[in-house]
Design a protein around this motif. Structure first.
Motif, mmCIF file in Angstrom:
data_model
loop_
_atom_site.group_PDB
_atom_site.id
_atom_site.type_symbol
_atom_site.label_atom_id
_atom_site.label_comp_id
_atom_site.label_asym_id
_atom_site.label_seq_id
_atom_site.Cartn_x
_atom_site.Cartn_y
_atom_site.Cartn_z
ATOM 1 N N THR A 10 9.335 13.202 -4.976
ATOM 2 C CA THR A 10 10.387 12.688 -4.104
ATOM 3 C C THR A 10 9.858 11.491 -3.346
ATOM 4 O O THR A 10 8.678 11.401 -3.030
ATOM 5 N N TRP A 11 10.750 10.571 -3.054
ATOM 6 C CA TRP A 11 10.420 9.446 -2.190
ATOM 7 C C TRP A 11 10.794 9.849 -0.772
ATOM 8 O O TRP A 11 11.866 10.350 -0.535
ATOM 9 N N ARG A 12 9.902 9.605 0.121
ATOM 10 C CA ARG A 12 10.193 9.951 1.514
ATOM 11 C C ARG A 12 10.649 8.735 2.249
ATOM 12 O O ARG A 12 10.284 7.678 2.068
ATOM 13 N N GLY A 28 0.807 -1.219 0.000
ATOM 14 C CA GLY A 28 0.000 0.000 0.000
ATOM 15 C C GLY A 28 0.839 1.268 0.000
ATOM 16 O O GLY A 28 0.439 2.285 -0.560
ATOM 17 N N LEU A 29 2.015 1.223 0.602
ATOM 18 C CA LEU A 29 2.881 2.405 0.641
ATOM 19 C C LEU A 29 3.564 2.674 -0.696
ATOM 20 O O LEU A 29 3.783 3.833 -1.050
ATOM 21 N N PHE A 30 3.914 1.637 -1.438
ATOM 22 C CA PHE A 30 4.768 1.841 -2.600
ATOM 23 C C PHE A 30 4.134 1.531 -3.947
ATOM 24 O O PHE A 30 4.589 2.054 -4.961
ATOM 25 N N LYS A 70 -4.327 7.091 0.971
ATOM 26 C CA LYS A 70 -4.692 8.489 1.245
ATOM 27 C C LYS A 70 -3.605 9.237 2.015
ATOM 28 O O LYS A 70 -3.418 10.432 1.813
ATOM 29 N N ILE A 71 -2.887 8.531 2.911
ATOM 30 C CA ILE A 71 -1.905 9.226 3.749
ATOM 31 C C ILE A 71 -0.460 8.996 3.333
ATOM 32 O O ILE A 71 0.446 9.565 3.939
ATOM 33 N N ARG A 72 -0.205 8.192 2.314
ATOM 34 C CA ARG A 72 1.180 7.829 2.011
ATOM 35 C C ARG A 72 2.027 8.988 1.498
ATOM 36 O O ARG A 72 3.248 8.903 1.520
ATOM 37 N N ARG A 124 7.928 7.046 3.867
ATOM 38 C CA ARG A 124 7.681 5.688 3.395
ATOM 39 C C ARG A 124 8.820 4.726 3.680
ATOM 40 O O ARG A 124 8.604 3.566 3.943
ATOM 41 N N ARG A 125 10.031 5.187 3.601
ATOM 42 C CA ARG A 125 11.185 4.289 3.720
ATOM 43 C C ARG A 125 11.681 4.131 5.164
ATOM 44 O O ARG A 125 12.820 3.731 5.373
ATOM 45 N N LYS A 126 10.858 4.412 6.112
ATOM 46 C CA LYS A 126 11.214 4.236 7.526
ATOM 47 C C LYS A 126 10.488 3.026 8.097
ATOM 48 O O LYS A 126 9.307 2.826 7.853
#
Length: 190
Positions: free
Chosen positions: A188-190, A45-47, A96-98, A103-105
């Motif tokens: 950007t990827w977070r 779901g995040l990626f 909705k919140i991603r 994300r990468r934590k």
């Protein structure tokens, strides 16, 4: 997203939840067992692109509903829907919140995994209550109440603890998944 990698990850998580996870059951605290599949659902779901995340959540939930020991009613009949809808609702919230989370934590995966377990159990309770209102099914007994809520929260916390090593493994293999990366100057990827 590579479907072969998802297939192997889903088989691993399903095997963990169905059998191997019983090793980690805390019997002294009411038979609390951690779940690995919500961690995979959160990671996808995040990626993954949103439509792929929705379809994956439905398929993974359907797989969990059909697995042994999950959503079983009397005479070995499986109730299709609790995990399927629970994972789907969880992924809707994650998509909705991603954009506002890191994300990468691993901490993000841990918190969202615990939330996914809570949402999935809430959807399962809603389905069982709606099912008990039908005239041809027996009504639910209210004997579990607070103890069921405490067990659900303990399972969510324990699954969040399991998401620390599992989330770290998933995040370290993110290159193998081949998720579509955002394009553009401001992406950007977070």
């Amino acid at each position: 997203m590579r479907l072969l990698v998802l297939f192997f990850a889903a088989i691993f998580c399903l095997a963990f939840d169905s059998s191997f996870g019983g090793i980690f059951t805390l019997r002294s605290l009411g038979s609390i067992t951690p779940l690995a599949m919500p961690c995979l659902v959160v990671f996808v779901g995040l990626f993954a692109p949103s439509m792929m995340a929705y379809v994956t959540a439905l398929l993974l939930g359907f797989l969990v509903d059909l697995s042994p020991g999950q959503s079983e009613l009397t005479q070995g009949i499986h109730l299709i829907g609790p995990n399927t809808l629970g994972f789907f609702v969880s992924v809707i919230l994650i998509v909705k919140i991603r954009n506002v989370v890191f994300r990468r934590k691993v901490f993000t995966v841990v918190i969202l995994t615990a939330g996914c377990v809570v949402v999935t159990d809430a959807v399962e309770v809603f389905i069982l209550i709606a099912r008990s209102l039908m005239p041809w099914t027996p009504s639910l007994s209210g004997s579990e109440g607070i103890s069921g809520l405490i067990k659900m929260l303990a399972t969510a916390i324990y699954s969040g603890l399991l998401a620390v090593p599992l989330g770290w493994c998933l995040l370290s293999t993110i290159g193998m998944w081949r998720f579509a990366t955002p394009t553009g100057r401001r992406a950007t990827w977070r």
